[in-house]
Each structure stands twice: as structure tokens, then as C-alpha cells.
Design a protein around this motif. Structure first.
Motif, PDB file in Angstrom:
ATOM      1  N   THR A  70       0.814  -1.221   0.112  1.00 12.70           N
ATOM      2  CA  THR A  70      -0.078   0.110   0.111  1.00 12.70           C
ATOM      3  C   THR A  70       0.761   1.200   0.014  1.00 12.70           C
ATOM      4  O   THR A  70       0.767   2.171  -0.842  1.00 12.70           O
ATOM      5  CB  THR A  70      -0.982   0.039   1.184  1.00 12.70           C
ATOM      6  OG1 THR A  70      -1.729  -1.253   1.080  1.00 12.70           O
ATOM      7  CG2 THR A  70      -1.838   0.916   1.207  1.00 12.70           C
ATOM      8  N   GLN A  71       1.891   1.355   0.806  1.00 11.03           N
ATOM      9  CA  GLN A  71       2.742   2.582   0.785  1.00 11.03           C
ATOM     10  C   GLN A  71       3.670   2.686  -0.429  1.00 11.03           C
ATOM     11  O   GLN A  71       3.778   3.522  -0.853  1.00 11.03           O
ATOM     12  CB  GLN A  71       3.617   2.487   1.928  1.00 11.03           C
ATOM     13  CG  GLN A  71       2.886   2.400   3.426  1.00 11.03           C
ATOM     14  CD  GLN A  71       4.134   2.187   4.426  1.00 11.03           C
ATOM     15  OE1 GLN A  71       4.852   1.323   4.295  1.00 11.03           O
ATOM     16  NE2 GLN A  71       3.826   2.936   5.724  1.00 11.03           N
ATOM     17  N   ALA A  72       4.017   1.269  -0.996  1.00 15.63           N
ATOM     18  CA  ALA A  72       4.633   1.294  -2.220  1.00 15.63           C
ATOM     19  C   ALA A  72       3.687   2.029  -3.176  1.00 15.63           C
ATOM     20  O   ALA A  72       4.208   2.720  -4.417  1.00 15.63           O
ATOM     21  CB  ALA A  72       5.064  -0.026  -2.548  1.00 15.63           C
ATOM     22  N   ARG A  73       2.466   1.686  -3.281  1.00 17.70           N
ATOM     23  CA  ARG A  73       1.321   2.198  -4.283  1.00 17.70           C
ATOM     24  C   ARG A  73       1.507   3.868  -4.280  1.00 17.70           C
ATOM     25  O   ARG A  73       1.337   4.400  -5.126  1.00 17.70           O
ATOM     26  CB  ARG A  73      -0.020   1.467  -4.162  1.00 17.70           C
ATOM     27  CG  ARG A  73       0.005   0.269  -4.705  1.00 17.70           C
ATOM     28  CD  ARG A  73      -1.393  -0.163  -4.781  1.00 17.70           C
ATOM     29  NE  ARG A  73      -1.301  -1.577  -5.340  1.00 17.70           N
ATOM     30  CZ  ARG A  73      -1.764  -2.577  -4.612  1.00 17.70           C
ATOM     31  NH1 ARG A  73      -2.338  -2.499  -3.482  1.00 17.70           N
ATOM     32  NH2 ARG A  73      -1.903  -4.113  -5.086  1.00 17.70           N
ATOM     33  N   ALA A  74       1.667   4.272  -2.986  1.00 20.44           N
ATOM     34  CA  ALA A  74       1.622   5.558  -2.655  1.00 20.44           C
ATOM     35  C   ALA A  74       2.913   6.390  -3.392  1.00 20.44           C
ATOM     36  O   ALA A  74       2.775   7.323  -3.997  1.00 20.44           O
ATOM     37  CB  ALA A  74       1.530   6.143  -1.235  1.00 20.44           C
ATOM     38  N   ASN A  75       4.022   5.720  -3.219  1.00 14.47           N
ATOM     39  CA  ASN A  75       5.117   6.013  -4.013  1.00 14.47           C
ATOM     40  C   ASN A  75       4.811   6.203  -5.661  1.00 14.47           C
ATOM     41  O   ASN A  75       5.391   7.038  -6.250  1.00 14.47           O
ATOM     42  CB  ASN A  75       6.438   5.267  -3.665  1.00 14.47           C
ATOM     43  CG  ASN A  75       6.923   5.812  -2.265  1.00 14.47           C
ATOM     44  OD1 ASN A  75       6.420   6.075  -1.441  1.00 14.47           O
ATOM     45  ND2 ASN A  75       8.098   5.226  -2.108  1.00 14.47           N
ATOM     46  N   LEU A  76       4.225   4.997  -5.950  1.00 12.21           N
ATOM     47  CA  LEU A  76       3.972   5.232  -7.400  1.00 12.21           C
ATOM     48  C   LEU A  76       2.954   6.254  -7.866  1.00 12.21           C
ATOM     49  O   LEU A  76       3.495   6.901  -8.973  1.00 12.21           O
ATOM     50  CB  LEU A  76       3.404   3.638  -7.866  1.00 12.21           C
ATOM     51  CG  LEU A  76       2.997   3.423  -9.321  1.00 12.21           C
ATOM     52  CD1 LEU A  76       4.436   3.590 -10.048  1.00 12.21           C
ATOM     53  CD2 LEU A  76       2.401   2.007  -9.358  1.00 12.21           C
ATOM     54  N   THR A  77       2.285   6.422  -7.085  1.00 15.49           N
ATOM     55  CA  THR A  77       1.212   7.714  -7.516  1.00 15.49           C
ATOM     56  C   THR A  77       2.205   8.818  -7.604  1.00 15.49           C
ATOM     57  O   THR A  77       1.645   9.657  -8.423  1.00 15.49           O
ATOM     58  CB  THR A  77      -0.073   7.702  -6.297  1.00 15.49           C
ATOM     59  OG1 THR A  77      -0.751   6.494  -6.352  1.00 15.49           O
ATOM     60  CG2 THR A  77      -0.912   8.742  -6.919  1.00 15.49           C
ATOM     61  N   ARG A  78       2.866   8.983  -6.503  1.00 18.94           N
ATOM     62  CA  ARG A  78       3.576  10.196  -6.629  1.00 18.94           C
ATOM     63  C   ARG A  78       4.671  10.239  -7.842  1.00 18.94           C
ATOM     64  O   ARG A  78       4.714  11.540  -8.299  1.00 18.94           O
ATOM     65  CB  ARG A  78       4.485  10.241  -5.158  1.00 18.94           C
ATOM     66  CG  ARG A  78       5.242  11.612  -5.091  1.00 18.94           C
ATOM     67  CD  ARG A  78       5.272  11.995  -3.713  1.00 18.94           C
ATOM     68  NE  ARG A  78       5.802  13.099  -3.507  1.00 18.94           N
ATOM     69  CZ  ARG A  78       6.998  13.252  -2.644  1.00 18.94           C
ATOM     70  NH1 ARG A  78       7.175  12.288  -1.880  1.00 18.94           N
ATOM     71  NH2 ARG A  78       7.382  14.157  -2.608  1.00 18.94           N
ATOM     72  N   LEU A  79       5.281   9.173  -8.144  1.00 20.48           N
ATOM     73  CA  LEU A  79       6.316   9.169  -9.125  1.00 20.48           C
ATOM     74  C   LEU A  79       5.373   9.138 -10.523  1.00 20.48           C
ATOM     75  O   LEU A  79       6.017  10.160 -11.154  1.00 20.48           O
ATOM     76  CB  LEU A  79       6.798   7.682  -9.324  1.00 20.48           C
ATOM     77  CG  LEU A  79       7.942   7.477  -8.593  1.00 20.48           C
ATOM     78  CD1 LEU A  79       8.292   5.785  -8.571  1.00 20.48           C
ATOM     79  CD2 LEU A  79       9.099   8.126  -9.150  1.00 20.48           C
ATOM     80  N   ARG A  80       4.083   8.940 -10.590  1.00 18.83           N
ATOM     81  CA  ARG A  80       3.437   9.051 -11.791  1.00 18.83           C
ATOM     82  C   ARG A  80       2.803  10.666 -11.901  1.00 18.83           C
ATOM     83  O   ARG A  80       2.738  11.300 -13.108  1.00 18.83           O
ATOM     84  CB  ARG A  80       2.077   8.249 -11.837  1.00 18.83           C
ATOM     85  CG  ARG A  80       2.554   6.912 -12.337  1.00 18.83           C
ATOM     86  CD  ARG A  80       1.563   6.028 -12.357  1.00 18.83           C
ATOM     87  NE  ARG A  80       1.886   4.614 -12.929  1.00 18.83           N
ATOM     88  CZ  ARG A  80       1.015   3.385 -12.717  1.00 18.83           C
ATOM     89  NH1 ARG A  80      -0.072   3.511 -11.796  1.00 18.83           N
ATOM     90  NH2 ARG A  80       1.378   2.372 -13.140  1.00 18.83           N
ATOM     91  N   THR A  81       2.914  11.471 -10.724  1.00 12.14           N
ATOM     92  CA  THR A  81       2.511  12.598 -10.952  1.00 12.14           C
ATOM     93  C   THR A  81       3.747  13.607 -11.184  1.00 12.14           C
ATOM     94  O   THR A  81       3.668  14.734 -11.790  1.00 12.14           O
ATOM     95  CB  THR A  81       1.763  13.339  -9.724  1.00 12.14           C
ATOM     96  OG1 THR A  81       2.577  13.038  -8.570  1.00 12.14           O
ATOM     97  CG2 THR A  81       0.371  12.772  -9.381  1.00 12.14           C
ATOM     98  N   LEU A  82       4.894  13.069 -10.663  1.00 10.02           N
ATOM     99  CA  LEU A  82       6.135  13.813 -10.932  1.00 10.02           C
ATOM    100  C   LEU A  82       6.418  13.748 -12.463  1.00 10.02           C
ATOM    101  O   LEU A  82       7.063  14.751 -13.013  1.00 10.02           O
ATOM    102  CB  LEU A  82       7.139  13.469 -10.178  1.00 10.02           C
ATOM    103  CG  LEU A  82       7.047  13.865  -8.502  1.00 10.02           C
ATOM    104  CD1 LEU A  82       8.147  13.138  -7.705  1.00 10.02           C
ATOM    105  CD2 LEU A  82       7.012  15.383  -8.428  1.00 10.02           C
ATOM    106  N   CYS A  83       6.413  12.606 -13.077  1.00 13.00           N
ATOM    107  CA  CYS A  83       6.825  12.496 -14.598  1.00 13.00           C
ATOM    108  C   CYS A  83       5.497  12.237 -15.250  1.00 13.00           C
ATOM    109  O   CYS A  83       5.144  10.879 -15.348  1.00 13.00           O
ATOM    110  CB  CYS A  83       7.864  11.315 -14.348  1.00 13.00           C
ATOM    111  SG  CYS A  83       7.725   9.924 -13.649  1.00 13.00           S
ATOM    112  N   LYS A  84       4.900  12.877 -15.904  1.00 18.49           N
ATOM    113  CA  LYS A  84       3.604  12.573 -16.464  1.00 18.49           C
ATOM    114  C   LYS A  84       3.805  12.030 -17.834  1.00 18.49           C
ATOM    115  O   LYS A  84       2.967  11.327 -18.109  1.00 18.49           O
ATOM    116  CB  LYS A  84       3.309  14.153 -16.806  1.00 18.49           C
ATOM    117  CG  LYS A  84       3.091  14.908 -15.661  1.00 18.49           C
ATOM    118  CD  LYS A  84       2.203  16.115 -15.811  1.00 18.49           C
ATOM    119  CE  LYS A  84       2.035  17.159 -14.850  1.00 18.49           C
ATOM    120  NZ  LYS A  84       1.587  16.406 -13.390  1.00 18.49           N
ATOM    121  N   GLN A  85       4.887  11.963 -18.486  1.00 20.09           N
ATOM    122  CA  GLN A  85       5.292  11.257 -19.772  1.00 20.09           C
ATOM    123  C   GLN A  85       5.510   9.774 -19.277  1.00 20.09           C
ATOM    124  O   GLN A  85       5.768   9.001 -20.244  1.00 20.09           O
ATOM    125  CB  GLN A  85       6.136  11.789 -20.789  1.00 20.09           C
ATOM    126  CG  GLN A  85       5.841  13.319 -21.081  1.00 20.09           C
ATOM    127  CD  GLN A  85       4.598  13.195 -21.964  1.00 20.09           C
ATOM    128  OE1 GLN A  85       4.261  12.156 -22.627  1.00 20.09           O
ATOM    129  NE2 GLN A  85       3.673  14.399 -21.755  1.00 20.09           N
TER     130      GLN A  85
END
Length: 167
Positions: free
Chosen positions: A119-134
Motif C-alpha cells: 500500500t505504501q509502495a503504491r503511494a510512492n508509485l502515485t507520486r512518481l506518476r504525478t512527477l513524471c507525466k510522460q
């Protein structure tokens, strides 16, 4: 005459903001000794000397605690040694220095997956996806680690003692 107090207040506010901005120090560069120790640590790691690399990198962090790259290298060594708890802690230190570090976010996410904290790893993934939009390789690697899931836990073999013989 009525606008004079308003003009003075505006001028005073402008003056106070401009002097506070001019008085701030720019971010100091990382100590050269720390950067030298970081280079030594990377070289030792590349040569396969993980103990020497860890020593040099820990010294780099001791010389200048703002050396984010040293924390990331230490975390990667900890992951290689199957120490995900230490890796998570080192990535957290790097993220405190730069919250938007893609490598640290992805690395921490992978270490979290290996500890079972998906669950915490998914939060990191969500943050990564917002930082690198492409889309970026860090987000792709973390997504793959989440899909793969945590490693299976080796079941402890329990020895059942034989039942006592009845008379």
C-alpha cells in the motif's frame, strides 16, 4: 492627502519584502570532502568491495549530511544485501533532502514491496506518476515490482514431537 498613508504603507511593505529576499543565503554546495568520499564509495562498490563502499559512503554522510547521493548509494547497497529496512531508512533520508527525487521514490517503493508494504509502495508509485507525466523508467520499474509482489516468506518448518506412548 488621503492616499499618502496608503502609499507609505505600500512602500514600507515593498521595502521589507525586498530586504528579506536579499538577506537569504543561497544553498551552500556540498562539501568537497564528502563528494570525494562519495566517489570512493562508488568506485569500491563497482569493484565489488561492499564493506569499503559502505565505510566511504557513511563517512561522506558524516562529513556532509546533505549528500543525498550518498544516502541513495547506501540504500542500494542495503537492498543488495537483502536489508530492506535499512534501505527504506536511507531512502527516507534522501527524500527528506529532496522530496521529488525519482530514484529515491522508486527505490523506497521497491524496498517497501520487499517488506510487504504494498500500500505504501503504491503511494510512492502515485507520486512518481504525478512527477513524471510522460512516464519514466523509475515508475515502470516500481509498477512491475508491485505487480510481482513481495517475495514469498519461507515457512518455518516446525518439528512436531511424537505423541507419548499410551500404556
Amino acid at each position: 492627502m488621503r492616499s499618502l498613508p496608503l502609499a507609505l504603507a505600500g512602500a514600507l511593505a515593498l521595502l521589507s519584502v525586498s530586504t528579506s529576499l536579499a538577506g537569504q543565503k543561497p544553498a551552500a554546495p556540498i562539501d568537497q570532502r564528502s563528494l570525494q568520499l562519495l566517489a570512493e564509495g562508488r568506485a569500491a562498490r563497482a569493484a565489488g568491495n561492499l564493506d569499503g563502499a559502505t565505510d566511504a559512503l557513511e563517512s561522506a554522510v558524516a562529513v556532509d549530511p546533505r549528500n543525498r547521493a550518498a544516502y541513495i548509494q547506501l540504500a542500494q547497497i542495503a537492498e543488495g544485501r537483502a536489508l530492506p529496512g535499512k534501505a527504506i531508512r536511507m531512502y527516507r533520508e534522501a527524500l527528506q533532502l529532496e522530496p521529488n527525487d525519482l530514484v529515491a521514490l522508486a527505490g523506497q517503493g521497491e524496498a517497501l514491496v520487499s517488506r510487504g508494504a504494498v500500500t505504501q509502495a503504491r503511494a510512492n508509485l502515485t507520486r512518481l506518476r504525478t512527477l513524471c507525466k510522460q512516464g519514466c523508467p523509475e515508475a515502470t520499474a516500481l509498477a512491475a515490482a508491485i505487480v510481482k509482489g513481495p517475495p514469498p516468506v519461507a515457512a518455518a518448518q516446525t518439528v512436531v514431537p511424537p505423541a507419548p506412548a499410551r500404556e
